[in-house]
Enzyme design. Sequence first.
Site, mmCIF file in Angstrom:
data_model
loop_
_atom_site.group_PDB
_atom_site.id
_atom_site.type_symbol
_atom_site.label_atom_id
_atom_site.label_comp_id
_atom_site.label_asym_id
_atom_site.label_seq_id
_atom_site.Cartn_x
_atom_site.Cartn_y
_atom_site.Cartn_z
ATOM 1 N N GLU A 108 0.700 -1.264 -0.152
ATOM 2 C CA GLU A 108 0.023 -0.006 0.081
ATOM 3 C C GLU A 108 0.823 1.201 -0.008
ATOM 4 O O GLU A 108 1.078 1.765 -1.106
ATOM 5 C CB GLU A 108 -0.853 -0.018 1.155
ATOM 6 C CG GLU A 108 -2.078 -1.218 0.896
ATOM 7 C CD GLU A 108 -2.996 -1.393 2.119
ATOM 8 O OE1 GLU A 108 -3.906 -0.262 2.444
ATOM 9 O OE2 GLU A 108 -2.977 -2.171 2.849
HETATM 10 C C1 HEC Z 1 -3.613 0.715 -1.644
HETATM 11 C C2 HEC Z 1 -5.031 0.975 -1.426
HETATM 12 C C3 HEC Z 1 -5.272 1.543 -0.050
HETATM 13 C C4 HEC Z 1 -4.599 2.607 0.477
HETATM 14 C C5 HEC Z 1 -3.513 3.531 0.184
HETATM 15 C C6 HEC Z 1 -5.397 2.885 1.942
HETATM 16 N N1 HEC Z 1 -6.338 1.771 1.979
HETATM 17 FE FE1 HEC Z 1 -7.571 1.552 3.532
HETATM 18 N N2 HEC Z 1 -8.187 -0.102 2.830
HETATM 19 C C7 HEC Z 1 -7.685 -0.704 1.547
HETATM 20 C C8 HEC Z 1 -7.874 -2.199 1.614
HETATM 21 C C9 HEC Z 1 -7.923 -3.062 0.275
HETATM 22 C C10 HEC Z 1 -8.694 -2.550 2.895
HETATM 23 C C11 HEC Z 1 -9.053 -3.759 3.353
HETATM 24 C C12 HEC Z 1 -7.898 -4.445 3.921
HETATM 25 C C13 HEC Z 1 -8.294 -5.670 4.802
HETATM 26 O O1 HEC Z 1 -9.763 -5.737 5.226
HETATM 27 O O2 HEC Z 1 -7.505 -6.500 5.221
HETATM 28 C C14 HEC Z 1 -8.822 -1.362 3.693
HETATM 29 C C15 HEC Z 1 -9.287 -1.103 4.817
HETATM 30 C C16 HEC Z 1 -9.494 0.321 5.513
HETATM 31 C C17 HEC Z 1 -10.446 0.426 6.326
HETATM 32 C C18 HEC Z 1 -11.091 -0.625 6.801
HETATM 33 C C19 HEC Z 1 -12.753 -0.636 6.535
HETATM 34 C C20 HEC Z 1 -13.344 -1.830 6.897
HETATM 35 O O3 HEC Z 1 -14.763 -1.884 6.399
HETATM 36 O O4 HEC Z 1 -12.981 -2.802 7.624
HETATM 37 C C21 HEC Z 1 -10.053 1.817 6.908
HETATM 38 C C22 HEC Z 1 -10.772 2.475 7.861
HETATM 39 C C23 HEC Z 1 -9.268 2.407 5.931
HETATM 40 N N3 HEC Z 1 -8.746 1.300 4.943
HETATM 41 C C24 HEC Z 1 -8.688 3.528 6.112
HETATM 42 C C25 HEC Z 1 -7.456 3.963 5.490
HETATM 43 C C26 HEC Z 1 -6.562 4.874 5.718
HETATM 44 C C27 HEC Z 1 -6.670 5.801 6.873
HETATM 45 C C28 HEC Z 1 -5.613 4.954 4.969
HETATM 46 C C29 HEC Z 1 -4.176 5.972 4.847
HETATM 47 C C30 HEC Z 1 -3.764 5.950 5.947
HETATM 48 C C31 HEC Z 1 -5.826 3.903 4.059
HETATM 49 N N4 HEC Z 1 -6.865 3.385 4.272
HETATM 50 C C32 HEC Z 1 -5.098 3.620 2.853
HETATM 51 C C33 HEC Z 1 -6.960 0.061 0.607
HETATM 52 C C34 HEC Z 1 -5.886 1.091 0.807
#
Ligand code: HEC
Length: 302
Positions: A108
Amino acid sequence: MQVPVVSRNALAPIPNPPEVDADVRALGERLFHEPRLSRDGTVACASCHHLHLAGGDSRTHAIGIDGQVMPLNTPTVFNAALHHAQFHDGRVSTLEKQVAGPLHSPLEMDSSWDVAIAALKDDPSYVASFGKLYAEGITSTTIAHAIASFERTLLTPDSRFDRYLLGDNTALDERERAGYKLFLRRGCSSCHQGAAIGGNLFQRFGVMEDYYADRAAHAPASPGRIAVTGRDEDRHVYKVPSLRNVAVTGPYLHDGSVESLSNVVALMGHYQLGLQLSTDEIELITAFLTTLTGSYRGVELK
Ligand code: HEC
Ligand code: HEC
């Protein structure tokens, strides 16, 4: 005083967002859009969680730093504040703790707190904002606090279903009301419940039949909660996702493996409830799910 009886699996309207200090919220929003938190200054939280794409990316699989494709679908950040735990396997309990996940993930942002803090300290406008709001200045705790505070305001009230629950009987048409009844009577709400219509339980995907055995060619992208608890009975157990805004947050399931909402409804009936839903029942439930699309800053998500 009489206590109202609310059944455990009742659905509820989205609550009002909490009071968050306007300056903390603005700082959190800026950090959420800040690519300098990543290793090479190219990936922000908002690179995957686009607020104008219903808080996700509309892709099957998330794409991170250096164009790497993840095995997982990006869930929406809208209403994540209502979940009892974050990620598809619930491996962290709070939004604050969640921030470290994508920041460190090599797929990421491939960064570290040291890299992120140094980048922010290089920018006098961040030094000034943090200095005004936090005695300790720029730290991992204050970065996570600001981002999580912003995320707590990302609630999407005012869906047609909320208006219906709040007493406007005309907010749903006849088929949508019939779909709502089926959703309750057929047992979807035994798992998808509460204000987020999900997000408050862990459950197996494949309760009545083994979904993954039926799709031998399709290994799950994640084994589920067994990765967190180490207990064999937690294999293929996932957080029950929120169905808020589900009509605009496809593709579906933690691995993005299903494109169409009505196909997921059919799968859920079969694998989670042991039901062969008729085509009409699937259409009615899907029609109900389209009434769960809410608004952010007065604009309906799309
Ligand atoms: C490369 C793409 C990407 C980036 C950059 C990213 N995310 Fe995500 N995010 C995801 C993915 C894919 C998941 C699911 C991961 C899992 O469930 O293990 C996720 C899960 C989450 C969730 C949980 C939602 C749930 O329904 O459980 C949150 C809140 C979130 N991200 C916030 C953030 C924040 C704040 C940042 C920056 C610090 C960030 N994300 C950066 C792709 C991204
Ligand atoms: C036993 C608990 C349980 C029941 C009952 C259940 N679900 Fe689910 N539902 C889940 C779980 C767990 C997932 C996540 C599976 C995954 O990500 O691989 C899910 C995922 C979904 C999704 C995909 C959401 C997304 O954003 O990817 C939809 C839509 C859905 N369910 C609708 C329904 C409907 C409609 C019913 C009733 C016919 C139903 N569910 C019954 C547990 C349940």
